[in-house]
Design a protein around this motif. Structure first.
Motif, PDB file in Angstrom:
ATOM      1  N   ILE A   1     -32.452  11.705 -22.302  1.00 36.38           N
ATOM      2  CA  ILE A   1     -31.286  12.549 -22.032  1.00 36.38           C
ATOM      3  C   ILE A   1     -30.657  13.007 -23.348  1.00 36.38           C
ATOM      4  O   ILE A   1     -30.337  14.189 -23.525  1.00 36.38           O
TER       5      ILE A   1
ATOM      6  N   ASP B   1     -21.941  18.231 -19.726  1.00 34.30           N
ATOM      7  CA  ASP B   1     -22.840  17.729 -18.693  1.00 34.30           C
ATOM      8  C   ASP B   1     -22.214  18.002 -17.319  1.00 34.30           C
ATOM      9  O   ASP B   1     -21.217  18.719 -17.215  1.00 34.30           O
TER      10      ASP B   1
ATOM     11  N   ARG C   1     -21.993  16.322 -12.857  1.00 28.91           N
ATOM     12  CA  ARG C   1     -22.070  15.126 -12.013  1.00 28.91           C
ATOM     13  C   ARG C   1     -23.456  14.958 -11.396  1.00 28.91           C
ATOM     14  O   ARG C   1     -23.637  14.131 -10.502  1.00 28.91           O
ATOM     15  N   LYS C   2     -24.441  15.695 -11.866  1.00 29.85           N
ATOM     16  CA  LYS C   2     -25.802  15.563 -11.336  1.00 29.85           C
ATOM     17  C   LYS C   2     -26.488  14.387 -12.024  1.00 29.85           C
ATOM     18  O   LYS C   2     -27.370  14.535 -12.872  1.00 29.85           O
ATOM     19  N   THR C   3     -26.072  13.207 -11.611  1.00 29.82           N
ATOM     20  CA  THR C   3     -26.550  11.963 -12.215  1.00 29.82           C
ATOM     21  C   THR C   3     -27.118  11.057 -11.131  1.00 29.82           C
ATOM     22  O   THR C   3     -26.820  11.222  -9.946  1.00 29.82           O
TER      23      THR C   3
ATOM     24  N   ARG D   1     -24.309   6.876 -13.636  1.00 31.90           N
ATOM     25  CA  ARG D   1     -23.539   7.999 -14.164  1.00 31.90           C
ATOM     26  C   ARG D   1     -22.912   7.699 -15.521  1.00 31.90           C
ATOM     27  O   ARG D   1     -22.999   8.505 -16.452  1.00 31.90           O
TER      28      ARG D   1
ATOM     29  N   GLU E   1     -25.632   7.654 -18.180  1.00 31.90           N
ATOM     30  CA  GLU E   1     -26.227   8.960 -18.432  1.00 31.90           C
ATOM     31  C   GLU E   1     -25.253   9.886 -19.154  1.00 31.90           C
ATOM     32  O   GLU E   1     -25.648  10.651 -20.045  1.00 31.90           O
ATOM     33  N   LYS E   2     -23.984   9.806 -18.788  1.00 37.43           N
ATOM     34  CA  LYS E   2     -22.999  10.625 -19.486  1.00 37.43           C
ATOM     35  C   LYS E   2     -22.743  10.099 -20.906  1.00 37.43           C
ATOM     36  O   LYS E   2     -22.437  10.886 -21.817  1.00 37.43           O
TER      37      LYS E   2
ATOM     38  N   THR F   1     -25.464  11.755 -22.919  1.00 42.27           N
ATOM     39  CA  THR F   1     -25.214  13.146 -23.302  1.00 42.27           C
ATOM     40  C   THR F   1     -24.258  13.209 -24.491  1.00 42.27           C
ATOM     41  O   THR F   1     -24.391  14.075 -25.360  1.00 42.27           O
TER      42      THR F   1
ATOM     43  N   ASN G   1     -18.338  15.322 -22.051  1.00 45.55           N
ATOM     44  CA  ASN G   1     -18.412  15.051 -20.616  1.00 45.55           C
ATOM     45  C   ASN G   1     -17.523  16.000 -19.825  1.00 45.55           C
ATOM     46  O   ASN G   1     -16.395  16.285 -20.215  1.00 45.55           O
TER      47      ASN G   1
ATOM     48  N   THR H   1     -28.973  15.635 -17.293  1.00 39.62           N
ATOM     49  CA  THR H   1     -29.089  14.338 -16.632  1.00 39.62           C
ATOM     50  C   THR H   1     -30.040  14.373 -15.443  1.00 39.62           C
ATOM     51  O   THR H   1     -30.530  13.337 -15.011  1.00 39.62           O
ATOM     52  N   GLN H   2     -30.290  15.556 -14.928  1.00 37.69           N
ATOM     53  CA  GLN H   2     -31.106  15.677 -13.721  1.00 37.69           C
ATOM     54  C   GLN H   2     -32.595  15.759 -14.009  1.00 37.69           C
ATOM     55  O   GLN H   2     -33.414  15.300 -13.218  1.00 37.69           O
TER      56      GLN H   2
END
Length: 281
Positions: free
Chosen positions: A114, A134, A136-138, A143, A146-147, A150, A157, A266-267
C-alpha cells in the motif's frame, strides 16, 4: 520502541491473528520437527524496491511468542529502499520465529504494498499543490493499519469512518429531496465537517449556500473540474474523486483541486515482495 495508533489495539490484533493461524492446536509442524531449545537467526529483506510499512507490527508478532527475541530494525517506516535491502534482523527461539513468520510477513507485505503504490501516486502529483487522500475502501478490521500505510507512502487520511465527518452522497440527497436540504439537516445536527459529493456544476452553489465545508467533485473530467474549481473560488476545499488512475492523476491534480482521493491505494495495491530467511544458530 513503542508503536501505537489511535483506535487500534496492537496486542489484540496480534493475539487474534496468531489465534487464527494456530487454531487452538499450535504449530504442529514446528513442534514435531524443531527442538524446543533450537535457536534461529533471520533476516527479513525486500526483493523489490519498496516503501516500508509495518515493521513494528511484525516485531510485535515475534515478541508475542518469544519475549526475549533480539530484533534489530535496519530501516525506517516510510523509507524508500531498493531491492535486496535488509529490513529486520532477528535472533531467538526457532519455533517461535517459524510460528510468527507468516503473520509478520503478511502484514509487512500488505502494508508496504500500500505504501509503495501510494508513493507512486504522490510522486505523480508532485508540484501541483494537490494532496493525495485515501478512502474508506479498506478491508474490514484492517482500516487503521491500511490508512497508516497510506500515510507512510505520503498521503493524508480522508475520513477514518462514518463517525468523524458527514459525507452527503446521492442516496442521502435522494431521501432529503435536494443537496441543499441534505446539507441543512447536517448543519442542524451540529456536524462541523460536512463533505458533499456533487457530480454536476449546478449542485455546487446550493451545497455551499447550505453550509458544506468540503466538496467532493465526483467523476468529473479535467475540463469540468477546472470549471468547478473556478466557481468554488477557494471558499471550501475541493476534492476530485472517482476512477483516478496513476496515468490520469496528474492531469486531474493540475485542475487546481485541493485533494485527489484514490480508492485503489487500499483496495488494489499488490503485496510487496518481502522474504524472511532463517539459519540455525
Amino acid at each position: 520502541m513503542t508503536f501505537s495508533l489511535d483506535r487500534f489495539d496492537l496486542d489484540a490484533f496480534v493475539r487474534a491473528t496468531l489465534a487464527e493461524d494456530l487454531g487452538g492446536e499450535g504449530d504442529i509442524t514446528s513442534q514435531a520437527v524443531i527442538p524446543a531449545d533450537a535457536l534461529f537467526e533471520g533476516v527479513m529483506d525486500s526483493r523489490d524496491p519498496i516503501v516500508v510499512a509495518g515493521l513494528p507490527i511484525a516485531e510485535a508478532f515475534f515478541r508475542a511468542l518469544d519475549p526475549d527475541v533480539a530484533i534489530e530494525r535496519l530501516v525506517g517506516e516510510g523509507q524508500s529502499v531498493p531491492a535486496a535491502t535488509d529490513l529486520l534482523r532477528l535472533r531467538g527461539k526457532a519455533r517461535a520465529m517459524l510460528t510468527a513468520e507468516r503473520s509478520a510477513l503478511n502484514t509487512v507485505q500488505h502494508l508496504s504494498g500500500i505504501a509503495t503504490m501510494t508513493r507512486a501516486y504522490v510522486d505523480a502529483i508532485g508540484g501541483t499543490g494537490a494532496t493525495l487522500l485515501d478512502t474508506r475502501k479498506t478491508l474490514p478490521g484492517l482500516r487503521v493499519l491500511e490508512k497508516y500505510a497510506t500515510r507512510m507512502g505520503g498521503a493524508e487520511n480522508h475520513r477514518m469512518g462514518l463517525w468523524d465527518a458527514a459525507m452527503i452522497k446521492d442516496n442521502h440527497v435522494a431521501v432529503a429531496g435536494s443537496v441543499g436540504e441534505a446539507v441543512r439537516r447536517a448543519v442542524a445536527a451540529g456536524i462541523e465537517r460536512i463533505i458533499v459529493e456533487v457530480d454536476r456544476i449546478d449542485q455546487i452553489e446550493p451545497a455551499l449556500a447550505a453550509g458544506a465545508t468540503h466538496l467532493l467533485l465526483d467523476n468529473m473530467g479535467p475540463p469540468m473540474l477546472r470549471e468547478a474549481v473556478a466557481l468554488v473560488a477557494g471558499r471550501v476545499p475541493t476534492e476530485a474523486s472517482g476512477g483516478v488512475r496513476l496515468d490520469t492523476i496528474r492531469a486531474i491534480a493540475e485542475t487546481g483541486v485541493s485533494y485527489v482521493s484514490v480508492g485503489r491505494l487500499t483496495q488494489s495495491a499488490p503485496a510487496a515482495d518481502i522474504g524472511l530467511d532463517f539459519a540455525a544458530v
